[in-house]
Design a protein around this motif. Sequence first.
Motif, PDB file in Angstrom:
ATOM      1  N   GLN A 325       0.849  -1.184   0.000  1.00 33.89           N
ATOM      2  CA  GLN A 325       0.000   0.000   0.000  1.00 33.89           C
ATOM      3  C   GLN A 325       0.892   1.243   0.000  1.00 33.89           C
ATOM      4  N   GLU A 326       0.363   2.347  -0.524  1.00 32.67           N
ATOM      5  CA  GLU A 326       1.167   3.577  -0.557  1.00 32.67           C
ATOM      6  C   GLU A 326       1.644   3.965   0.833  1.00 32.67           C
ATOM      7  N   SER A 327       0.817   3.706   1.850  1.00 36.33           N
ATOM      8  CA  SER A 327       1.175   4.075   3.221  1.00 36.33           C
ATOM      9  C   SER A 327       2.420   3.327   3.711  1.00 36.33           C
ATOM     10  N   GLU A 328       2.747   2.198   3.063  1.00 35.77           N
ATOM     11  CA  GLU A 328       3.913   1.423   3.463  1.00 35.77           C
ATOM     12  C   GLU A 328       5.188   1.881   2.756  1.00 35.77           C
ATOM     13  N   ILE A 329       5.061   2.778   1.779  1.00 39.62           N
ATOM     14  CA  ILE A 329       6.198   3.245   0.994  1.00 39.62           C
ATOM     15  C   ILE A 329       6.793   4.476   1.649  1.00 39.62           C
ATOM     16  N   GLU A 330       8.090   4.432   1.954  1.00 41.84           N
ATOM     17  CA  GLU A 330       8.774   5.591   2.532  1.00 41.84           C
ATOM     18  C   GLU A 330       9.572   6.353   1.483  1.00 41.84           C
ATOM     19  N   GLY A 331       9.705   5.790   0.280  1.00 43.32           N
ATOM     20  CA  GLY A 331      10.438   6.459  -0.791  1.00 43.32           C
ATOM     21  C   GLY A 331       9.552   7.409  -1.558  1.00 43.32           C
ATOM     22  N   GLY A 332       9.557   7.293  -2.907  1.00 41.02           N
ATOM     23  CA  GLY A 332       8.780   8.195  -3.749  1.00 41.02           C
ATOM     24  C   GLY A 332       7.324   7.761  -3.831  1.00 41.02           C
ATOM     25  N   LYS A 333       6.488   8.290  -2.954  1.00 45.77           N
ATOM     26  CA  LYS A 333       5.095   7.860  -2.882  1.00 45.77           C
ATOM     27  C   LYS A 333       4.323   8.182  -4.163  1.00 45.77           C
ATOM     28  N   SER A 334       4.498   9.395  -4.696  1.00 39.06           N
ATOM     29  CA  SER A 334       3.704   9.784  -5.868  1.00 39.06           C
ATOM     30  C   SER A 334       4.085   8.964  -7.094  1.00 39.06           C
ATOM     31  N   ARG A 335       5.386   8.675  -7.271  1.00 41.21           N
ATOM     32  CA  ARG A 335       5.791   7.879  -8.431  1.00 41.21           C
ATOM     33  C   ARG A 335       5.364   6.430  -8.275  1.00 41.21           C
ATOM     34  N   PHE A 336       5.389   5.903  -7.047  1.00 38.55           N
ATOM     35  CA  PHE A 336       4.869   4.563  -6.782  1.00 38.55           C
ATOM     36  C   PHE A 336       3.415   4.470  -7.224  1.00 38.55           C
ATOM     37  N   THR A 337       2.596   5.438  -6.820  1.00 38.96           N
ATOM     38  CA  THR A 337       1.176   5.417  -7.152  1.00 38.96           C
ATOM     39  C   THR A 337       0.963   5.538  -8.653  1.00 38.96           C
ATOM     40  N   LEU A 338       1.737   6.415  -9.311  1.00 36.45           N
ATOM     41  CA  LEU A 338       1.598   6.592 -10.761  1.00 36.45           C
ATOM     42  C   LEU A 338       1.865   5.281 -11.497  1.00 36.45           C
ATOM     43  N   VAL A 339       2.961   4.614 -11.157  1.00 38.21           N
ATOM     44  CA  VAL A 339       3.333   3.377 -11.862  1.00 38.21           C
ATOM     45  C   VAL A 339       2.349   2.259 -11.544  1.00 38.21           C
ATOM     46  N   LYS A 340       1.957   2.135 -10.292  1.00 35.53           N
ATOM     47  CA  LYS A 340       0.984   1.111  -9.900  1.00 35.53           C
ATOM     48  C   LYS A 340      -0.328   1.305 -10.666  1.00 35.53           C
ATOM     49  N   ASP A 341      -0.822   2.536 -10.713  1.00 31.50           N
ATOM     50  CA  ASP A 341      -2.080   2.813 -11.409  1.00 31.50           C
ATOM     51  C   ASP A 341      -1.957   2.554 -12.905  1.00 31.50           C
ATOM     52  N   LEU A 342      -0.819   2.912 -13.488  1.00 32.18           N
ATOM     53  CA  LEU A 342      -0.600   2.671 -14.918  1.00 32.18           C
ATOM     54  C   LEU A 342      -0.662   1.180 -15.228  1.00 32.18           C
ATOM     55  N   ALA A 343       0.031   0.373 -14.438  1.00 26.56           N
ATOM     56  CA  ALA A 343       0.053  -1.070 -14.686  1.00 26.56           C
ATOM     57  C   ALA A 343      -1.333  -1.681 -14.543  1.00 26.56           C
ATOM     58  N   GLU A 344      -2.090  -1.248 -13.530  1.00 23.32           N
ATOM     59  CA  GLU A 344      -3.423  -1.810 -13.305  1.00 23.32           C
ATOM     60  C   GLU A 344      -4.431  -1.322 -14.348  1.00 23.32           C
ATOM     61  N   ARG A 345      -4.384  -0.040 -14.685  1.00 26.65           N
ATOM     62  CA  ARG A 345      -5.342   0.525 -15.623  1.00 26.65           C
ATOM     63  C   ARG A 345      -5.208  -0.089 -17.013  1.00 26.65           C
ATOM     64  N   GLU A 346      -3.959  -0.333 -17.451  1.00 29.05           N
ATOM     65  CA  GLU A 346      -3.733  -0.865 -18.793  1.00 29.05           C
ATOM     66  C   GLU A 346      -3.450  -2.358 -18.797  1.00 29.05           C
ATOM     67  N   ASN A 347      -3.562  -2.987 -17.610  1.00 25.10           N
ATOM     68  CA  ASN A 347      -3.379  -4.431 -17.487  1.00 25.10           C
ATOM     69  C   ASN A 347      -2.064  -4.872 -18.137  1.00 25.10           C
ATOM     70  N   LEU A 348      -0.973  -4.228 -17.735  1.00 24.08           N
ATOM     71  CA  LEU A 348       0.314  -4.434 -18.380  1.00 24.08           C
ATOM     72  C   LEU A 348       1.079  -5.598 -17.760  1.00 24.08           C
ATOM     73  N   THR A 349       1.823  -6.300 -18.600  1.00 25.07           N
ATOM     74  CA  THR A 349       2.824  -7.229 -18.087  1.00 25.07           C
ATOM     75  C   THR A 349       4.031  -6.411 -17.628  1.00 25.07           C
ATOM     76  N   VAL A 350       4.926  -7.074 -16.924  1.00 22.24           N
ATOM     77  CA  VAL A 350       6.131  -6.390 -16.476  1.00 22.24           C
ATOM     78  C   VAL A 350       6.940  -5.904 -17.673  1.00 22.24           C
ATOM     79  N   ARG A 351       7.040  -6.713 -18.724  1.00 25.39           N
ATOM     80  CA  ARG A 351       7.781  -6.317 -19.922  1.00 25.39           C
ATOM     81  C   ARG A 351       7.167  -5.065 -20.556  1.00 25.39           C
ATOM     82  N   GLN A 352       5.846  -5.035 -20.654  1.00 25.89           N
ATOM     83  CA  GLN A 352       5.180  -3.866 -21.223  1.00 25.89           C
ATOM     84  C   GLN A 352       5.366  -2.634 -20.342  1.00 25.89           C
ATOM     85  N   LEU A 353       5.357  -2.850 -19.039  1.00 23.23           N
ATOM     86  CA  LEU A 353       5.506  -1.736 -18.112  1.00 23.23           C
ATOM     87  C   LEU A 353       6.901  -1.122 -18.210  1.00 23.23           C
ATOM     88  N   ILE A 354       7.944  -1.938 -18.235  1.00 18.55           N
ATOM     89  CA  ILE A 354       9.289  -1.364 -18.313  1.00 18.55           C
ATOM     90  C   ILE A 354       9.508  -0.691 -19.666  1.00 18.55           C
TER      91      ILE A 354
END
Length: 448
Positions: A325-354
Amino acid sequence: MSLPRKQFHLNAFLMGVGHHEAAWRHPRTAERRVLDVRHFQELGRIAERGKLDSVFFADGLAVGPRIERNTLAVFEPLTLLAAIAAVTERVGLIATASTTYNEPFNLARKFASLDHISSGRAGWNIVTSANEQEALNFGFDAIPEHARRYERAQEFVDVSVQLWDSWESSAIVLDPDAGVFADPDKVHTIDYASERFRVRGPLNSPRSPQGRPLLVQAGSSESGKDFAARYAEAVFTAQRSLAEGQAFYRDLKARLLKYGRSADDLKVLPGLVPFIADTRAEARALEQEFTDLISPDYALRQLSSLLGVDLTEHALDAPLPPLPQESEIEGGKSRFTLVKDLAERENLTVRQLIGKLGGGRGHRTFAGTPTDIADELQSWFDNGAADGFNIMPPYLPGGLEVFVDRVVPILQERGLFRTDYTATTLRGHYGLAPVESQFARVRTEVGA
């Protein structure tokens, strides 16, 4: 008579030989130039040729996630920008510096020095540092807690501002006949004391041309947005769609009222990684060339650091595993959320995400003709998602050259961007006056 068209701001975010993580492997770049200061001086001159507001360097205080494949930075940015200042006259110079792993006195002095060296073109991108490897280089066992990093950042900036204010602009006398260098009544101690900082002052650098550097911020977490609303004059942000950009823009501007500021006091500059070619098909093909050069092991190590999950042994053609969960992230919270949402919204594989992250680590990537790029920028500007843009060329110097020589003229023809500089300082490019010392303001108020 119609009013002049409102214009936007353009910053060139420069990184090595390009923002794409595989840029150094592509034939459009010369990989050894990442070690050559003349390369970066050339980039500064190209940006100035395009009348851009500024150039900007990010920074990290540790070797990147997999040095075998790439490095995030070679030169310390304040030092590098001093070299660029020597070969340019107008373009602004913005350096990233951490409030977590510096002290206010040293950093305030460095920025005052850059402002003097450049005749008033310095800007500070204020970061709290979210990388665990950085923490290990400064005596920490882990990243300091997110909330405490921002608490320190607020106090750090407050102390820095007081140090810049410790010299009034009229303090320097330089009267050789009388033997007076400075008026001691206009050079002030600040006597700051708290649990975090004890700083007597004054700064051992006279007040610089701008009074203080342009203050820039790049975090988009809740803490980051509040910090920006309180201090920042420009914000660099990663937004991947017009709707997301509009929502961020409205949210951030609304927060300014809490600190007695108006919407015009802060400029929002989303990042864009442009792949530019004569046709859309050629632009998309160029983007694919870079994607094909991504080293999966490097990309997975980067993604692991960003998401807080070890993905180095994860199957490339599978979706992401369950994430914290974002609350567990002590690093870049906003970038974590952006990437997580991108992967879920577009149903991406790891290869597609990178592949999608390879160009700008979450910033929007866009492939098209020069007119397509200009249209995209204008759409975001006209529809309330941006006051300007943080242009992130995927390869350098060519990616910056094609933007300056082919996109900027279109923007100028549309009245969206300046045709020449009208100011000599970075604050002036943003329509801001030099900042006077708080001590001089008090002197004026009491009639001294």
